[in-house]
Design an enzyme around this catalytic site. Structure first.
Site, PDB file in Angstrom:
ATOM      1  N   GLU A 206       0.868  -1.190   0.000  1.00  0.00           N
ATOM      2  CA  GLU A 206       0.000   0.000   0.000  1.00  0.00           C
ATOM      3  C   GLU A 206       0.905   1.240   0.000  1.00  0.00           C
ATOM      4  O   GLU A 206       0.899   2.036   0.930  1.00  0.00           O
ATOM      5  CB  GLU A 206      -0.928   0.000   1.219  1.00  0.00           C
TER       6      GLU A 206
ATOM      7  N   HIS B  73      -4.438  -4.747  -0.228  1.00  0.00           N
ATOM      8  CA  HIS B  73      -4.154  -3.657  -1.177  1.00  0.00           C
ATOM      9  C   HIS B  73      -3.208  -4.114  -2.290  1.00  0.00           C
ATOM     10  O   HIS B  73      -3.608  -4.189  -3.439  1.00  0.00           O
ATOM     11  CB  HIS B  73      -3.601  -2.417  -0.468  1.00  0.00           C
TER      12      HIS B  73
END
Length: 503
Positions: free
Chosen positions: A352, A377
């Protein structure tokens, strides 16, 4: 766990085409290439029934009209696009669609803040103070709470509202302190990642005192499940900090009590909604802690995994990756389950970030070294070809949260999100909403819209949506038998959805 199919015939065809490039291109080869490339995307090999084909044709027409608009929502900041999305016929259809599971959610941001303002802050004994940096904190107490460092004196909201002429103004101010959403220019309010992350974390601190009060906690979690259920989500996996639940007299409960409460409410909700499949939780700790605290957290997670096997899914770390410690710093603590022979699935946030070459940027490889079950993510995955190949071959799905990635300033135009390329090659992906209440969203439909319209463009179709819903069950922490049961239940809902909307 499902692993994307390998397509050696695609490579063979490409080689054949390349060897014939000295001649005039054959239109039939071109058509074959286009067809094969389309078949490689998420849902590209899903065979649609006649009814599904009719619904797909309707969706295609809707998408053509949507992409022709001057104000194209995926190209805009979500705060500006939200009302446009609400008015979209595609969004209306997605709200009705059975979406399977939401696999990446955080405990304090699943309920519309309007519910907190109108339902929770009006309860007796609710105190509020204002911090030095203009954030707010809450606590429920039967007597005046002890002063909080770097905060104004506590005042009971009941008394504060009694003194005010315009209570709505106070409520609006509280609401603004519980969500990042703003009707001002979002790029001006949050000009950098540092600014938006600081605001994000302050708002979570404000939420804590409201949500973790024992009577509120039970209702809050039930309300959160209700909001996802109303958005046609049948299963939830929730990252939870297992913070201490507190009572009006200031006494607190341990993490086992908190986990047991999640379990009790989940069972109650399922009893009241038999077509809801259930909840599992991923015990999480902030990645900013030291090695000793991390060791204690992993020890606790192993015990909870043993005591609550039905609801406890595994372990993760939360918080901003760029300012936190990399996974490798905690390798001794994270190795404890394997050393002791204790099954402890990991569901690591990793990638992320848009900082390349840093220690944090190696989290993706380290997550795979620790055999993570999924990747939270994974925004940076395309910059790591080895990690991308490993995650594909192992069937390690990315939990993609489009709106979160945009609001937290990783990507501006969602058509350029890395997941668009990953979905074009059917990389394992699930769509989730991360912290929907924090972004002024709810449920899962907004993120599905951004993924379907923004990532997929014109090419993505009903098969893409169907595959994403199936993925959310196949890549869940449910046992293989539970997955089959959930898929059968989902298929029934899907058939009804198609028959009711295929005109």
């Amino acid at each position: 766990m499902a692993v994307p199919l390998q397509r050696p015939h695609v490579v063979c065809l490409l080689l054949c085409c390349l060897t014939s490039c000295l001649s005039i291109p054959d239109p039939r080869q071109r058509d074959a290439l286009i067809h094969l490339e389309a078949s490689m995307q998420t849902g590209g090999q899903v065979v649609l029934s006649d009814a599904e084909q009719r619904l797909d044709a309707l969706l295609f027409k809707m998408k053509q009209e949507e992409t022709a608009k001057e104000d194209f929502p995926p190209a805009m900041h979500f705060f500006k696009a939200r009302d446009l999305i609400k008015g979209s016929p595609i969004f209306s259809l997605l709200q009705k669609m059975p979406k399977g599971g939401a696999l990446h959610l955080h405990d304090l941001a699943i309920v519309d803040v309007e519910w907190l303002v109108k339902n929770v802050t009006y309860r007796p004994y609710c105190y509020m103070c204002i911090t030095d940096n203009r954030s707010i904190r809450f606590i429920f107490s039967s007597q005046l709470p002890k002063p909080l460092q770097r905060c104004s004196p506590w005042i009971q909201l009941k008394h504060l509202r009694a003194k005010m002429v315009n209570v709505t103004e106070l409520d609006n101010s509280i609401r603004n302190n519980l969500t990042l959403y703003t009707d001002q220019e979002p790029e001006a309010v949050y000009p950098s990642q540092d600014v938006v992350w600081e605001a994000f974390e302050q708002k979570f601190l404000a939420l804590w005192g409201l949500v973790m009060y024992a009577p509120v906690f039970r209702e809050y979690f039930y309300q959160g499940l209700s909001e996802f259920y109303m958005d046609n989500v049948m299963y939830v996996e929730l990252r939870v900090l297992l913070a201490e639940i507190y009572e009006l007299d200031g006494s607190t409960h341990d993490s086992a009590f908190t986990l047991r409460t999640y379990q009790d409410i989940s069972r109650e909700f399922k009893a009241n909604h038999p077509d809801f499949f259930g909840v599992r939780v991923i015990f999480s700790i902030h990645r900013g802690v030291n090695a000793s605290v991390m060791t204690g957290a992993v020890e606790e997670a192993m015990k909870l995994q043993k005591d609550f096997p039905d609801i406890m899914a595994g372990f993760d770390m939360v918080g901003r990756e760029d300012s936190g410690k990399p996974l490798w710093d905690f390798r001794e603590a994270l190795s404890l389950p394997a050393e002791r022979g204790v099954p402890m699935p990991f569901f690591f946030h990793a990638g992320e970030t848009n900082l390349q070459g840093t220690e944090v940027d190696q989290n993706l490889l380290d997550a795979l070294l620790f055999n993570t079950s999924r990747i939270g993510h994974g925004f940076a995955l395309p910059r790591h070809p080895l990690a991308r190949d490993l995650s594909r071959r192992r069937g390690v799905a990315l939990e993609v949260c489009p709106i979160s990635n945009q609001v937290m300033k990783l990507v501006k135009d969602l058509r350029n999100h890395p997941a668009a390329g990953l979905m074009s090659e059917d990389h394992p992906v699930v769509i989730s909403s991360d912290d929907p209440a924090m972004f002024g969203a709810s449920g899962l439909s907004y993120d599905f819209y951004e993924a379907f319209v923004g990532f997929g463009g014109i090419r993505s179709h009903l098969g893409s949506l169907k595959q994403l819903a199936i993925n959310s069950i196949r890549y869940s922490s449910l046992t293989p038998q539970q997955q089959e049961e959930a898929l059968a239940q989902w298929q029934t809902k899907w058939n009804t959805f198609v028959s009711e909307n295929a005109f």
